[in-house]
Design a protein around this motif. Structure first.
Motif, PDB file in Angstrom:
ATOM      1  N   ASN A 115     -95.571  14.475  73.480  1.00  0.00           N
ATOM      2  CA  ASN A 115     -94.888  14.663  74.820  1.00  0.00           C
ATOM      3  C   ASN A 115     -94.895  16.070  75.086  1.00  0.00           C
ATOM      4  N   GLY A 116     -94.457  16.943  74.077  1.00  0.00           N
ATOM      5  CA  GLY A 116     -94.215  18.436  74.292  1.00  0.00           C
ATOM      6  C   GLY A 116     -95.546  19.152  74.477  1.00  0.00           C
ATOM      7  N   SER A 117     -96.608  18.799  73.825  1.00  0.00           N
ATOM      8  CA  SER A 117     -97.741  19.407  73.983  1.00  0.00           C
ATOM      9  C   SER A 117     -98.500  18.995  75.428  1.00  0.00           C
ATOM     10  N   SER A 118     -98.078  17.771  75.707  1.00  0.00           N
ATOM     11  CA  SER A 118     -98.720  17.265  76.917  1.00  0.00           C
ATOM     12  C   SER A 118     -98.162  18.207  78.054  1.00  0.00           C
ATOM     13  N   PHE A 119     -96.607  18.379  78.050  1.00  0.00           N
ATOM     14  CA  PHE A 119     -95.981  19.274  79.267  1.00  0.00           C
ATOM     15  C   PHE A 119     -96.660  20.531  79.114  1.00  0.00           C
ATOM     16  N   PHE A 120     -96.863  21.204  78.017  1.00  0.00           N
ATOM     17  CA  PHE A 120     -97.388  22.642  78.267  1.00  0.00           C
ATOM     18  C   PHE A 120     -98.974  22.673  78.571  1.00  0.00           C
ATOM     19  N   SER A 121     -99.448  21.596  78.293  1.00  0.00           N
ATOM     20  CA  SER A 121    -101.070  21.618  78.440  1.00  0.00           C
ATOM     21  C   SER A 121    -101.002  21.369  79.832  1.00  0.00           C
ATOM     22  N   GLN A 122    -100.146  20.776  80.483  1.00  0.00           N
ATOM     23  CA  GLN A 122    -100.439  20.523  82.200  1.00  0.00           C
ATOM     24  C   GLN A 122    -100.028  21.679  82.803  1.00  0.00           C
ATOM     25  N   ILE A 123     -99.610  22.893  82.324  1.00  0.00           N
ATOM     26  CA  ILE A 123     -99.311  24.186  83.088  1.00  0.00           C
ATOM     27  C   ILE A 123    -100.607  25.015  83.121  1.00  0.00           C
ATOM     28  N   PRO A 124    -101.095  25.360  84.258  1.00  0.00           N
ATOM     29  CA  PRO A 124    -102.302  25.985  84.393  1.00  0.00           C
ATOM     30  C   PRO A 124    -102.042  27.495  83.518  1.00  0.00           C
ATOM     31  N   PRO A 125    -103.263  27.943  83.228  1.00  0.00           N
ATOM     32  CA  PRO A 125    -103.245  29.235  82.083  1.00  0.00           C
ATOM     33  C   PRO A 125    -102.560  30.238  82.605  1.00  0.00           C
ATOM     34  N   VAL A 126    -102.659  30.691  84.098  1.00  0.00           N
ATOM     35  CA  VAL A 126    -102.019  31.923  84.299  1.00  0.00           C
ATOM     36  C   VAL A 126    -100.386  31.751  84.724  1.00  0.00           C
ATOM     37  N   THR A 127    -100.170  30.891  85.199  1.00  0.00           N
ATOM     38  CA  THR A 127     -98.863  30.449  85.078  1.00  0.00           C
ATOM     39  C   THR A 127     -98.245  30.623  83.898  1.00  0.00           C
ATOM     40  N   LYS A 128     -98.880  29.658  82.879  1.00  0.00           N
ATOM     41  CA  LYS A 128     -98.104  29.564  81.468  1.00  0.00           C
ATOM     42  C   LYS A 128     -97.920  30.940  81.131  1.00  0.00           C
ATOM     43  N   ASN A 129     -99.096  31.790  81.135  1.00  0.00           N
ATOM     44  CA  ASN A 129     -99.207  33.454  80.359  1.00  0.00           C
ATOM     45  C   ASN A 129     -98.315  34.362  81.123  1.00  0.00           C
ATOM     46  N   LEU A 130     -98.022  33.992  82.488  1.00  0.00           N
ATOM     47  CA  LEU A 130     -97.049  34.819  83.129  1.00  0.00           C
ATOM     48  C   LEU A 130     -95.482  34.424  82.622  1.00  0.00           C
ATOM     49  N   ILE A 131     -95.312  33.346  82.556  1.00  0.00           N
ATOM     50  CA  ILE A 131     -94.105  32.770  82.212  1.00  0.00           C
ATOM     51  C   ILE A 131     -93.827  33.581  80.569  1.00  0.00           C
ATOM     52  N   ILE A 132     -94.631  33.344  79.905  1.00  0.00           N
ATOM     53  CA  ILE A 132     -94.686  33.784  78.453  1.00  0.00           C
ATOM     54  C   ILE A 132     -94.454  35.178  78.487  1.00  0.00           C
ATOM     55  N   ILE A 133     -95.178  35.984  79.062  1.00  0.00           N
ATOM     56  CA  ILE A 133     -95.236  37.420  79.010  1.00  0.00           C
ATOM     57  C   ILE A 133     -93.586  37.719  79.514  1.00  0.00           C
ATOM     58  N   ASN A 134     -93.306  37.275  80.518  1.00  0.00           N
ATOM     59  CA  ASN A 134     -91.776  37.569  81.139  1.00  0.00           C
ATOM     60  C   ASN A 134     -90.736  37.240  79.991  1.00  0.00           C
ATOM     61  N   LEU A 135     -90.921  36.080  79.374  1.00  0.00           N
ATOM     62  CA  LEU A 135     -90.026  35.635  78.641  1.00  0.00           C
ATOM     63  C   LEU A 135     -89.914  36.647  77.190  1.00  0.00           C
ATOM     64  N   ILE A 136     -91.034  37.060  76.782  1.00  0.00           N
ATOM     65  CA  ILE A 136     -91.411  38.096  75.513  1.00  0.00           C
ATOM     66  C   ILE A 136     -90.859  39.489  76.109  1.00  0.00           C
ATOM     67  N   VAL A 137     -90.945  39.866  77.118  1.00  0.00           N
ATOM     68  CA  VAL A 137     -90.334  41.324  77.569  1.00  0.00           C
ATOM     69  C   VAL A 137     -88.771  41.036  77.784  1.00  0.00           C
ATOM     70  N   TRP A 138     -88.267  39.835  78.266  1.00  0.00           N
ATOM     71  CA  TRP A 138     -86.926  39.822  78.267  1.00  0.00           C
ATOM     72  C   TRP A 138     -86.387  39.813  77.122  1.00  0.00           C
ATOM     73  N   LEU A 139     -86.808  39.069  76.118  1.00  0.00           N
ATOM     74  CA  LEU A 139     -86.410  39.042  74.819  1.00  0.00           C
ATOM     75  C   LEU A 139     -86.221  40.386  73.915  1.00  0.00           C
ATOM     76  N   ALA A 140     -87.372  41.059  74.196  1.00  0.00           N
ATOM     77  CA  ALA A 140     -87.363  42.311  73.785  1.00  0.00           C
ATOM     78  C   ALA A 140     -86.408  43.180  74.250  1.00  0.00           C
ATOM     79  N   MET A 141     -85.984  43.217  75.440  1.00  0.00           N
ATOM     80  CA  MET A 141     -85.156  44.216  76.060  1.00  0.00           C
ATOM     81  C   MET A 141     -83.748  43.647  75.624  1.00  0.00           C
ATOM     82  N   PHE A 142     -83.559  42.201  75.225  1.00  0.00           N
ATOM     83  CA  PHE A 142     -82.456  41.824  75.018  1.00  0.00           C
ATOM     84  C   PHE A 142     -81.954  42.119  73.655  1.00  0.00           C
ATOM     85  N   VAL A 143     -83.076  42.121  72.611  1.00  0.00           N
ATOM     86  CA  VAL A 143     -82.859  42.214  71.182  1.00  0.00           C
ATOM     87  C   VAL A 143     -82.779  43.846  70.879  1.00  0.00           C
ATOM     88  N   LEU A 144     -83.533  44.362  71.490  1.00  0.00           N
ATOM     89  CA  LEU A 144     -83.526  46.030  70.832  1.00  0.00           C
ATOM     90  C   LEU A 144     -82.217  46.575  71.066  1.00  0.00           C
TER      91      LEU A 144
END
Length: 254
Positions: A3-32
């Motif tokens: 089910n988890g794999s199915s959920f993420f596979s349904q998100i188109p690539p650009v939308t998915k990668n934009l969300i991932i990049i934003n979350l990574i940058v936010w985490l970096a700003m949060f933990v540094l």
């Protein structure tokens, strides 16, 4: 796991990668550690173009950064990107969707730069008058005197670093605008309204709210949110969608 794999596979690539990049940058700003996290925001956050810390790359980098003071900032932006971005990416195609998203973000940044150009002097005059117990005409004359000398311009440029904005809101508002234009009659539900609202009315309402709040900001009631940048994302999005429609880019009825 399926089910988890199915959920993420349904998100188109650009939308998915934009969300991932934003979350990574936010985490970096949060933990540094403090200075490093602040330095990352100072480097990538959008500054006024006359500020000493401004660089042109910030017109893009700022939209991948979010406040670490509240999870709500990144949550609502990424939730909206996920909810509406998936449909738009499938409608526009991945390449055109990415172009649209970045263009709306850059457009929002340009509008914010214009707002700063029109308001920075009044803001600094008010601060100077307040903290030095002088009247506004005297403070304004002092600011303009500084701007007439090289050393004074350097000092002003340093102080202009106080104007910084971050976040994907401008690009996300562009996405909401596009959804409202392409699917005007799609029913949408808001948290505090129990009946569905057509997308076109929601977008018009959001735009009106941003105008009203932006004007109240200009009158000195700032809430720390770049409302005119949100409008900028919507304006640029409207122009792009209008151009594509006139060019016959879209096929079928939406």
């Amino acid at each position: 796991m399926h089910n988890g794999s199915s959920f993420f596979s349904q998100i188109p690539p650009v939308t998915k990668n934009l969300i991932i990049i934003n979350l990574i940058v936010w985490l970096a700003m949060f933990v540094l550690p403090g200075r490093l996290g602040t330095g990352l925001e100072n480097f990538g956050g959008l500054h006024y173009f006359l500020a000493s810390d401004f660089n042109p790359a910030q017109l893009i980098t700022y939209m991948f950064m979010h406040s670490t003071q509240s999870f709500a900032h990144i949550f609502f932006n990424m939730f909206s990107l996920w909810m509406f971005g998936m449909t738009l990416e499938r409608t526009l195609g991945s390449a055109r969707f990415l172009f649209y998203y970045v263009s709306c973000g850059v457009g929002a940044a340009l509008v914010q730069e214009l707002v700063w150009a029109l308001t920075w002097e009044d803001t600094m005059v008010g601060l100077l008058a307040k903290y030095n117990a002088i009247d506004f005409p005297e403070a304004r004359e002092y600011i303009r005197h500084l701007m007439s000398t090289p050393d004074g311009k350097t000092a002003i440029a340093q102080n202009l670093n106080m104007f910084v904005t971050i976040g994907a809101s401008g690009a996300v508002y562009g996405i909401l605008l596009a959804f409202g234009m392409l699917y005007p009659n799609a029913p949408l539900y808001m948290f505090f309204i129990p009946v569905p609202i057509k997308a076109k009315w929601m977008v018009i309402g959001m735009g009106a709210v941003e105008i009203l709040i932006g004007l109240s900001e200009a009158a000195g009631k700032a809430d720390g949110i770049a409302h005119f940048a949100h409008l900028g994302g919507m304006i640029f999005g409207f122009l792009i969608i209008l151009y594509w429609k006139k060019k016959g880019t879209f096929h079928g009825s939406y």
